[in-house]
Design a protein around this motif. Structure first.
Motif, short mmCIF file in Angstrom:
data_model
loop_
_atom_site.label_atom_id
_atom_site.label_comp_id
_atom_site.label_asym_id
_atom_site.label_seq_id
_atom_site.Cartn_x
_atom_site.Cartn_y
_atom_site.Cartn_z
N VAL A 60 -1.13 30.25 -17.01
CA VAL A 60 0.03 30.00 -16.15
C VAL A 60 -0.17 30.81 -14.87
O VAL A 60 -0.56 31.98 -14.92
N GLY A 61 0.10 30.19 -13.71
CA GLY A 61 -0.05 30.93 -12.46
C GLY A 61 0.10 30.04 -11.25
O GLY A 61 0.71 28.96 -11.31
N ASP A 62 -0.50 30.46 -10.14
CA ASP A 62 -0.36 29.80 -8.85
C ASP A 62 -1.69 29.19 -8.41
O ASP A 62 -2.57 28.96 -9.24
N SER A 97 6.66 33.56 -9.76
CA SER A 97 7.26 33.80 -11.07
C SER A 97 8.63 33.14 -11.15
O SER A 97 9.04 32.67 -12.21
N ARG A 98 9.30 33.08 -10.04
CA ARG A 98 10.65 32.48 -9.98
C ARG A 98 10.61 30.96 -10.08
O ARG A 98 11.29 30.37 -10.93
N ILE A 121 -0.72 34.97 -17.92
CA ILE A 121 0.23 34.71 -16.84
C ILE A 121 -0.10 35.58 -15.64
O ILE A 121 -0.15 36.81 -15.74
N GLN A 122 -0.35 34.93 -14.48
CA GLN A 122 -0.64 35.66 -13.25
C GLN A 122 0.22 35.13 -12.11
O GLN A 122 0.05 33.99 -11.66
N LEU A 182 -1.35 39.36 -16.21
CA LEU A 182 -2.47 39.71 -15.34
C LEU A 182 -1.95 40.01 -13.93
O LEU A 182 -1.20 39.21 -13.36
N SER A 183 -2.34 41.14 -13.36
CA SER A 183 -2.01 41.37 -11.96
C SER A 183 -2.84 40.42 -11.10
O SER A 183 -3.91 39.98 -11.51
#
Length: 570
Positions: free
Chosen positions: A336-338, A377-378, A401-402, A466-467
């Motif tokens: 999950v991320g951008d 995240s939002r 998740i990043q 994950l950062s």
């Protein structure tokens, strides 16, 4: 026009006094706007342009057209209401005891005629090792290649095509090249002097497309400028994209105020307020490039300008395939991320989540990438995307998740596209108006991350926060995303998840291979990786997962994954 924009224009007008420099008048053609269209004739070749004030200092030298230096650089005696290029106000953002800012742009010229008119030869004489030369051309390159008034056009694109002409203006035979060829010529000459070339994409015109957004230029000069920057591995300041995004955020009426009010049809040349906005965007781009001789010379007033971000559009969800676990009987590694996790090849960008599958044995685990560009995240939470992940999640699965790249910025800023989250991990909220007129209670970054952890663990899944992967300009010294890493670690500890400092794992890997190779890992100025960068980052994700004290993916690794050396985690 809102009060914030009114204040900006008022302050910009108040600041312009004392910043303008004066020089000998330039001849112009009476039928054209007097401030901006220099006739590239013998008289124009005798222009008196600024020179470095202190040759012992490094210089920031600007070359370009009237959007950089307009006419005699004096606003035509009209003060802030006149026409100004951004090269004038940009000088005030530098300490002149540390650097010379030398604006040698000339109105009416193209990338071709700045060279053929002899102006580049005279400018190049001042270029020395350690200087930075910023070039911005394009507004005049689409003109006629051969006529008896300007003869300034270039061949479209960046290729090696040529056109032989008998120049109707000069009376001489001439070989005309492409726009990209001329940019490459400047780059080669600058490098030969030991100086640093930087390309600016041309500032956008005051023109709107059918959707009400500022026209970006499509596959034209901004894209060609960026292509040359990529090919030649030089810095790019994307004024075309950065200024267009600011115009879109301000809105039509406010943008109109950034151009001369006495000539409402003027779409290219800004007044002082518009030049100041463009200058701030240029400074943001300079800060993003991180060139030490420029960053060290910034004046205190530049401190409040954030480094420019690459364009991070919100991906159309309908164009992003919804992945499913291939074998329902197997556990699944969800991602999950951008867009730094999944970009799908847009503009050459590839995310690490798209290159991680070979590190896992497909006979033991499914790898499902739910990341989508432009989300924070939002918004991943509020758009219902997390609900789709939960619908597939089962006990024993793992979720990586990043987020963070799109969470920064000010809540309420239209440029953030309703995706900024609040700072910290607490319960506080901020209300934000949405384009449809509704209002949203925006939570903190940590609040959204905690929702992911809580609901996934309720299904019996393991979560690793994950950062974010670091920016291109933020890995060599210090650390990037320090606060987001702290918030991730706090949420993980409080919620029973795991935290992996991917930011520093990637930065450490970058330091091991060096800046020259790392520069080739990015598809844009500072944010998105290309395929090579995505492969490198995917390997670092596996390394940091293996470094966790209780590694949840050990049993799923392929031979390739097992060969990766671990990097310390929590």
């Amino acid at each position: 026009m809102n009060s914030q924009t009114t204040l900006f224009i008022f302050v910009a007008a108040a600041l312009f006094a004392g910043c303008a420099t004066h020089e000998a008048p330039q001849p112009v053609q009476a039928a054209l706007p007097a401030a901006v269209n220099t006739d590239p004739s013998a008289a124009a070749r005798n222009l008196v342009l600024p020179e470095p004030a202190n040759p012992a200092l490094p210089s920031l030298i600007l070359i370009g057209d009237s959007t950089v230096r307009n006419g005699r650089d004096d606003g035509q005696g009209k003060g802030p209401a006149g026409q100004w290029g951004w090269g004038n106000p940009v000088a005030a953002y530098f300490d002149h005891h540390k650097i010379n800012v030398v604006n040698r742009a000339i109105g009416g010229l193209s990338s071709r005629t700045y060279l053929t008119g002899g102006h580049w030869e005279r400018t190049l004489a001042f270029v020395k090792a350690g200087d930075v030369v910023v070039m911005q051309f394009g507004h005049n390159d689409a003109s006629a290649i051969n006529d008896n008034s300007r003869a300034r056009g270039t061949i479209a694109g960046t290729g090696g095509e040529t056109q032989e002409i008998d120049n109707l203006l000069t009376g001489k035979a001439e070989t005309v090249h492409s726009y990209g060829w001329y940019l490459r010529r400047y780059i080669a000459d600058i490098r030969a002097r030991g100086a640093v070339p930087v390309i600016c994409s041309p500032v956008p015109r005051k023109r709107w497309d059918a959707s009400g957004k500022i026209a970006r230029g499509g596959n034209s000069y901004p894209a060609w400028a960026a292509q040359v920057a990529r090919d030649e591995k030089v810095g790019l300041i994307d004024l075309a994209g950065n200024v267009a995004r600011q115009y879109d955020a301000l809105g039509h009426d406010a943008v109109m105020q950034l151009f001369p009010q006495t000539t409402p049809d003027e779409s290219t040349h800004t007044n002082w307020a518009g030049a100041e906005l463009n200058a701030r965007a240029a400074v943001a781009g300079i800060k993003a490039l991180g060139l030490p001789q420029l960053v060290a010379a910034l004046a205190p007033r530049a401190a409040d300008i954030a480094a420019a971000e690459d364009e991070r559009p919100v991906a159309d969800a309908s164009s992003v395939p919804q992945e499913q676990p291939r074998n329902a009987a197997l556990p699944t590694l969800f991602i999950v991320g951008d867009s730094t996790v999944r970009s799908g090849g847009a503009n050459g960008a590839v995310g690490w989540g798209e290159r991680i599958a070979p590190y896992f044995d497909s006979g033991r685990v499914n790898v499902v990438n739910h990341a989508i560009g432009g989300r924070s995240s939002r918004t991943f939470y509020t758009e219902g995307r997390w609900d789709k992940v939960l619908a597939q999640l089962k006990a024993g699965d793992v979720v990586l998740i990043q987020f963070g790249h799109n969470d920064g910025g000010r809540i309420g800023d239209p440029a953030m596209k309703n995706r900024a989250s609040g700072a910290g991990t607490g319960p506080e909220t901020v209300e934000e108006a949405r384009p449809d007129g509704t209002r949203e209670q925006v939570h903190t970054f940590g609040w959204y991350m905690a929702r992911y952890v809580e609901s996934a663990r309720a299904k019996g899944a393991h979560v690793v926060l994950l950062s974010p992967v670091p920016h291109k300009d933020r890995w060599q010294q210090g650390r990037d995303f320090e606060q987001f890493a702290q918030w991730d670690a706090q949420v993980a500890q409080a919620g029973g998840a795991r935290f992996a400092d991917l930011t520093m794992a990637v930065a450490g890997g970058y330091r091991g291979i060096g800046a020259q190779q790392v520069d080739g890992f990015f598809s844009d100025a500072r944010t998105h990786t290309n395929d090579a960068g995505a492969q490198f980052n995917a390997q670092r994700v596996v390394a940091v997962l293996k470094g966790l004290r209780d590694n949840p993916v050990t049993a799923w690794l392929s031979a390739q994954g097992q060969a990766v050396a671990p990097v310390g985690g929590q």
